[in-house]
Design an enzyme around this catalytic site. Structure first.
Site, short mmCIF file in Angstrom:
data_model
loop_
_atom_site.label_atom_id
_atom_site.label_comp_id
_atom_site.label_asym_id
_atom_site.label_seq_id
_atom_site.Cartn_x
_atom_site.Cartn_y
_atom_site.Cartn_z
N SER B 46 -175.04 -77.78 27.19
CA SER B 46 -175.47 -78.15 25.89
C SER B 46 -175.76 -76.80 25.11
CB SER B 46 -176.59 -78.91 26.21
OG SER B 46 -177.10 -79.80 25.04
N GLU B 47 -175.35 -76.81 23.94
CA GLU B 47 -175.40 -75.63 23.20
C GLU B 47 -176.82 -74.98 22.81
OE1 GLU B 47 -173.28 -77.82 22.18
OE2 GLU B 47 -173.30 -78.19 19.99
N ASN B 48 -177.66 -75.80 22.85
CA ASN B 48 -178.85 -75.43 22.36
C ASN B 48 -179.74 -74.64 23.54
OD1 ASN B 48 -178.89 -78.25 23.97
ND2 ASN B 48 -181.09 -78.35 23.48
N GLY B 49 -178.96 -74.55 24.63
CA GLY B 49 -179.58 -73.48 25.70
C GLY B 49 -179.81 -74.09 27.06
N SER B 88 -176.46 -68.76 25.04
CA SER B 88 -175.78 -69.80 25.02
C SER B 88 -174.38 -69.89 24.32
CB SER B 88 -176.61 -71.15 24.35
OG SER B 88 -175.80 -72.38 24.42
#
Lengths: 232, 218
Positions: B46-49, B88
């Site tokens: 998930s690209e928010n980290g 990320s």
């Protein structure tokens, strides 16, 4: 530790020196890990003409959304407008200058800014409107665009715990852009849930070393949830 | 019959392989997580980290500091890791993600994709989509084949501002699974009960229909 003691007692002191037309970098993703009390202090100070760099711009009535409503933001650099109606309205009407920036490029712009790197090449955005007016270079047969890094007059950051030296740890996905913003502010202000005695945080677990941090303040947080989803 | 959202997710899940790191976009792509086969271990990014996104929390374990890129509250699974946004996107831009699934408004025969704005009408922002399409080799776009007014979304040339140029090779619509190669769409599979004629009619860009088109089964 006198000079290395980063603690301040009031939010007024935390943002001392913030004036009109400055650039402010803000951590947070959606409403997760946003420096909510520092944002409220910006509202209270009534400074105008700000350039704000943040992945999102809060929601209507909370987070950076309140600064939009107060017309304190002149320019927004962000990757996602999303469901923020006031943001979208001001963008479409042209009241607000908006530089929509790919999320990874935005993160890298802050990282590079904090690391003294003025610009970098990335494939992200090549062939799209994001590339307009930017230098294109080819490396090993692929096209890349030149993106300039970002620094701010202030960085406002939300941490979990910090010690007196300004060493910070973040909690879960509230980390997001916070450590990057922290490196790229001329004055970096971190608000945390708890300030602990030096030595409590292990040197190897620090996310943001105190060298990047100028002021630390402890606050209480609403931590509003944008999309509350639970298992059926 | 056109595929349901669940069937689209189910079809995409057939592209998963054991040991994959996968980024799922918002909407139909998110549903793919429900169809990971039991004998497979797949790590969701998930690209928010967050690498290792788990299921939704319960009312008692809900945590405002634990969300996914769609801003939904989630959990971290065993083996998960959490990091900042630059790391990320180092995963994404560095080509470390094995499969990326995302939605779109339009794709075209050159592999261009438009997904982030409709001038004058709608501005969502690109979020991480431009990074994902530029950084990944293996991308599946999921979308409806045509708009509600019947306008094709599979075009000769995208009409909306692009998210990425020449980066899309696979498209799953509610009517068909197609590949893009050499300036043309290639029909590979039809949704159950959907005729090749209907797909031809609803595909505005150049389309090749090979002899061995399969019908999907569920």
């Amino acid at each position: 530790m006198a000079g290395l003691d980063k603690r301040v007692a009031t939010y007024e002191e935390a943002l001392d020196g913030l004036t009109d037309n400055m650039t402010v970098l803000a951590g947070g993703f959606g409403l997760c890990g946003i420096p909510e009390n520092l944002i409220n202090e910006i509202k209270r100070r009534g400074v105008k003409g700000l350039t704000v760099v943040s992945n999102n711009c809060g929601v209507d009535g909370f987070g950076l959304g309140v600064l939009l409503e107060e017309r304190q933001i002149r320019k927004m650099i962000a990757s996602y407008v999303g469901e923020n109606a006031e943001f979208e309205r001001q963008l479409l009407s042209g009241e607000l200058e908006v530089e929509l920036t790919p999320q990874g490029t935005l993160a890298e712009k802050m990282r590079a800014g904090g690391a003294g790197i003025p610009a970098f090449f990335t494939a992200t955005g090549y062939g799209t409107p994001v590339a307009d007016g930017k230098e294109v270079r080819e490396f090993k047969g692929r096209h890349y665009i030149l993106e300039e890094s970002i620094t701010g007059d202030f960085a406002i950051v939300k941490g979990w715990k910090a010690d007196h030296y300004g060493n910070v740890v973040y909690r879960n996905t509230a980390q997001n852009f916070n450590p990057l913003a922290a490196t790229a502010g001329k004055i970096t202000v971190v608000e945390v849930e708890e300030i602990v005695e030096p030595g409590v945080l292990l040197p190897s677990e620090i996310h943001t070393p105190g060298i990047f941090v100028d002021r630390v303040i402890v606050g209480t947080f609403e931590k509003r949830i944008e999309k509350r989803t639970v298992k059926a | 019959m056109a595929l349901t959202r669940e069937q689209m997710a189910q079809r995409v899940a057939r592209e998963l392989k054991d040991g994959y790191y996968v980024n799922l976009g918002i909407g139909i792509p998110t549903l793919v997580a429900n169809y990971v086969p039991d004998d497979m271990d797949v790590m969701l990014q998930s690209e928010n980290g967050l690498l290792g996104m788990g299921e939704f929390p319960t009312e008692s374990t809900i945590d405002a500091d634990m969300i996914n890129a769609g801003k939904q509250t989630v959990t971290a699974r065993r083996g998960a890791s959490i990091f900042d946004s630059a790391q990320s996107f180092a995963m994404i831009r560095g080509g470390h993600v094995d499969l990326t699934v995302l939605g779109a408004f339009e794709v075209d025969v050159q592999g261009n994709i438009a997904s982030w704005m409709i001038p004058g009408k709608l501005v969502k922002g690109m979020g991480g989509a431009m990074d994902l399409v530029a950084g990944a080799d293996n991308i599946i776009v999921t979308m409806t084949h045509a708009s509600k007014d019947g306008e094709s979304k599979l075009l000769e040339r995208c009409s909306l501002p692009l998210t990425g140029a020449g980066c899309i090779r696979k498209v799953l619509t509610d009517l068909a699974y197609l590949e893009i190669d050499n300036g043309t769409f290639i029909l590979r599979e039809t949704a159950p009960g959907v005729s090749v004629e209907e797909i031809i009619e609803k595909t505005a860009g150049k389309l090749i229909v090979p002899d061995d088109v399969k019908e999907m089964t569920f």
